[in-house]
Design a protein around this motif. Structure first.
Motif, PDB file in Angstrom:
ATOM      1  N   LEU A 187       0.801  -1.226   0.000  1.00 30.54           N
ATOM      2  CA  LEU A 187       0.000   0.000   0.000  1.00 30.54           C
ATOM      3  C   LEU A 187       0.833   1.275   0.000  1.00 30.54           C
ATOM      4  CD1 LEU A 187      -2.917  -0.849   2.437  1.00 30.54           C
ATOM      5  CD2 LEU A 187      -2.893  -0.914  -0.040  1.00 30.54           C
ATOM      6  N   VAL A 188       2.128   1.148   0.229  1.00 26.22           N
ATOM      7  CA  VAL A 188       2.934   2.359   0.362  1.00 26.22           C
ATOM      8  C   VAL A 188       3.080   3.036  -1.009  1.00 26.22           C
ATOM      9  CG1 VAL A 188       5.234   1.408  -0.047  1.00 26.22           C
ATOM     10  CG2 VAL A 188       4.913   3.189   1.679  1.00 26.22           C
ATOM     11  N   ALA A 189       3.197   4.352  -0.994  1.00 29.71           N
ATOM     12  CA  ALA A 189       3.302   5.094  -2.250  1.00 29.71           C
ATOM     13  C   ALA A 189       4.608   4.744  -2.963  1.00 29.71           C
ATOM     14  CB  ALA A 189       3.242   6.589  -1.970  1.00 29.71           C
ATOM     15  N   ASP A 190       4.567   4.807  -4.290  1.00 31.29           N
ATOM     16  CA  ASP A 190       5.751   4.446  -5.078  1.00 31.29           C
ATOM     17  C   ASP A 190       6.969   5.284  -4.714  1.00 31.29           C
ATOM     18  OD1 ASP A 190       4.483   2.475  -6.410  1.00 31.29           O
ATOM     19  OD2 ASP A 190       3.948   3.693  -8.150  1.00 31.29           O
ATOM     20  N   LYS A 191       6.712   6.584  -4.441  1.00 32.31           N
ATOM     21  CA  LYS A 191       7.852   7.461  -4.134  1.00 32.31           C
ATOM     22  C   LYS A 191       8.578   6.993  -2.879  1.00 32.31           C
ATOM     23  CE  LYS A 191       5.268  10.598  -1.265  1.00 32.31           C
ATOM     24  NZ  LYS A 191       5.074  11.941  -0.784  1.00 32.31           N
ATOM     25  N   CYS A 192       7.843   6.374  -1.946  1.00 32.25           N
ATOM     26  CA  CYS A 192       8.471   5.918  -0.707  1.00 32.25           C
ATOM     27  C   CYS A 192       9.331   4.683  -0.946  1.00 32.25           C
ATOM     28  CB  CYS A 192       7.425   5.618   0.348  1.00 32.25           C
ATOM     29  SG  CYS A 192       6.370   7.009   0.696  1.00 32.25           S
ATOM     30  N   LEU A 193       8.962   3.904  -1.963  1.00 29.90           N
ATOM     31  CA  LEU A 193       9.772   2.736  -2.293  1.00 29.90           C
ATOM     32  C   LEU A 193      11.103   3.155  -2.910  1.00 29.90           C
ATOM     33  CD1 LEU A 193       7.004   0.450  -3.789  1.00 29.90           C
ATOM     34  CD2 LEU A 193       8.137   0.188  -1.597  1.00 29.90           C
TER      35      LEU A 193
END
Lengths: 327, 145
Positions: free
Chosen positions: A160-166
């Motif tokens: 569920l985490v946003a792509d930018k956080c990955l």
């Protein structure tokens, strides 16, 4: 994740100070677990502040907007500080703004929140339809816990985490007056594999890809308005004389708009991903920004928003910059 | 891309007032023959060329754009061409990423005494653009919806 009581205590203390005018933070949204920006002007308002994985907004945007407020005739401008809560990526926006001398460091007071990732609302909606309107979200360890209708769902963080956080390289704020929690280690890096893959395709194929994306654009300018780095008082897109961008929504003007927007952020974009988040027609704007980010890193060994002392990329040069492409 | 032999491209060239414009002028006064596809726009320095100029030229129907300035170290304004070089490098990579062939947007250093080099540059740019055909990605066009 930062303790909410500690955060409110700190906010109260900060906003009661004589030299602080305003604190910008997050408060619960109208419904569900959404969060929205809060503009706290007194200690009594500080109790509504929160910080959850749903606090996605980049509050650095509001700092430059604050600076622009017109002063009524006969009044002195309010020069007290603006306090702001920042995550890692938001703090880079502050650094980049200061690098460009948008304002002085002593005009702002930064409360840093080490961030372990925010949630991507689109991913939540896809997985649990309708859950955005009700329920709560929290991050426990490496799992998101969503509670709604009396039931609890645990989902691994990666889902569920946003792509930018990955791809986040700086989860702990790079600039702060006070850190509200333990600093966190870098947990991800960007390998640009999707950008490199697109780069390798044939020209016609690339253009077909982008033409489809750009033709969807409705020119609502959300991506510009939400961007913390878009704070020029006189925007080239709004200008009528000379009119760089016609107002008609067609593929040529849309392309020109996106080229100008992305180029304007070359060597300035700090990867907060806000433009793509607010886009109502899902244009992958970060794929444009990250192309520049990648080039700038590879060609000039420069990473925007990491050091206040760095001069902005395009207002400097090195005599031995690459020039094998020049006839 | 076959059958592009009778295609005559329109090239917009942004020339710096102090070197490249004088170089092109020298090519003219020395009666050097070069392709007539170039439309020259004189700017005071290659550092004056905003990336939006390139975008706008392509929108208005140019098939290729050339930016030309003084050799590094020779700039009348000391460093304008260095800034232009950085800007152009990013622009070129970005347009290539969007699917614009790299032959269309070029940069060169031509000094005031290089009339012969000007001819070579123009020949190369024109041949490059002829190879990839007319530019219609960014062109303003009538909408049919």
């Amino acid at each position: 994740m930062v303790d909410v009581n500690k955060l409110r205590e700190k906010a109260k203390e900060v906003v009661s100070r004589d030299d602080v005018r305003l604190l910008i933070g997050y408060r619960p949204g109208t419904y569900g677990f959404r969060a929205r920006p809060a503009f706290v002007q007194g200690p009594d308002e500080a109790d509504e502040l929160i910080f959850t994985p749903a606090c996605v907004n980049n509050l650095a945007t509001y700092i430059t907007l604050e600076e622009k407020l017109p002063v009524p005739r006969g009044q002195e401008p309010d020069l007290r500080k603006v306090a702001v809560m920042v995550k890692g990526c938001d703090s880079r926006a502050l650094v980049q703004q200061m690098e460009e001398k948008a304002y002085d460091r002593d005009r702002i007071l930064v409360l840093g929140i080490p961030c372990t990732g925010v949630v991507d609302m689109a991913k939540v909606e896809a997985k649990f339809p309708g859950v955005l309107q009700r329920g709560e979200i929290a991050l426990e360890g490496d799992r998101f816990v969503l509670s709604f209708n009396g039931s609890k769902e645990e989902v691994p963080r990666e889902e569920l985490v946003a792509d930018k956080c990955l791809r986040c390289r700086y989860p702990t704020p790079l600039v702060y007056d006070e850190l509200l929690d333990e600093a966190v280690e870098r947990f991800a890096d960007d390998d640009y594999s999707d950008i490199a893959e697109l780069e390798k395709r044939a020209a016609a194929e690339k253009w077909a890809y982008w033409e489809e994306k750009f033709s969807r654009c409705i020119r609502c300018y959300s991506c510009r308005n939400v961007c913390p780095m878009c704070y020029c008082e006189d925007c080239v897109l709004d200008r009528l004389q000379p009119q760089w961008m016609r107002r008609s929504v067609d593929i040529s003007e849309n392309t020109a708009y996106h080229v100008s927007r992305a180029y304007h952020l070359a060597g300035r974009c700090i990867q907060c991903g806000e433009c793509q988040r607010v886009c109502p027609v899902d244009i992958p704007l970060m794929e444009l920004n990250r192309k520049f980010y990648k080039d700038v890193e590879e060609l000039y060994d420069y990473e925007p928003g990491t050091s206040v002392e760095n001069p902005p990329l395009l207002s400097t040069f090195k005599v031995d910059d690459r020039e094998d492409f020049i006839l | 891309m076959a059958e592009k032999t009778d295609f005559e491209p329109n090239i917009v060239a942004f020339l710096c007032n102090w070197c490249s414009y004088a170089g092109a002028d020298l090519a003219g006064t020395s009666r050097i023959q070069y392709p007539s596809n170039v439309r020259v726009i004189r700017v005071m320095c290659s550092g004056r060329v905003n990336p939006l100029f390139v975008m706008n030229a392509l929108q208005q129907g140019a098939d290729g754009v050339l930016i030309s300035g003084c050799h590094p170290g020779d700039c009348h304004y000391m460093q304008g061409n260095y800034y232009a070089r950085r800007r152009f490098n990013l622009m070129r990579n970005f347009l290539e990423y969007l699917g614009v062939e790299p032959q269309r947007v070029r940069m060169s250093w031509v000094s005031a005494s290089e009339g012969a080099k000007w001819k070579e540059v123009i020949e190369e740019v024109v041949n490059g653009v002829k190879e990839v055909g007319p530019m219609d990605q960014f062109k303003r066009r009538q909408l049919n919806w």
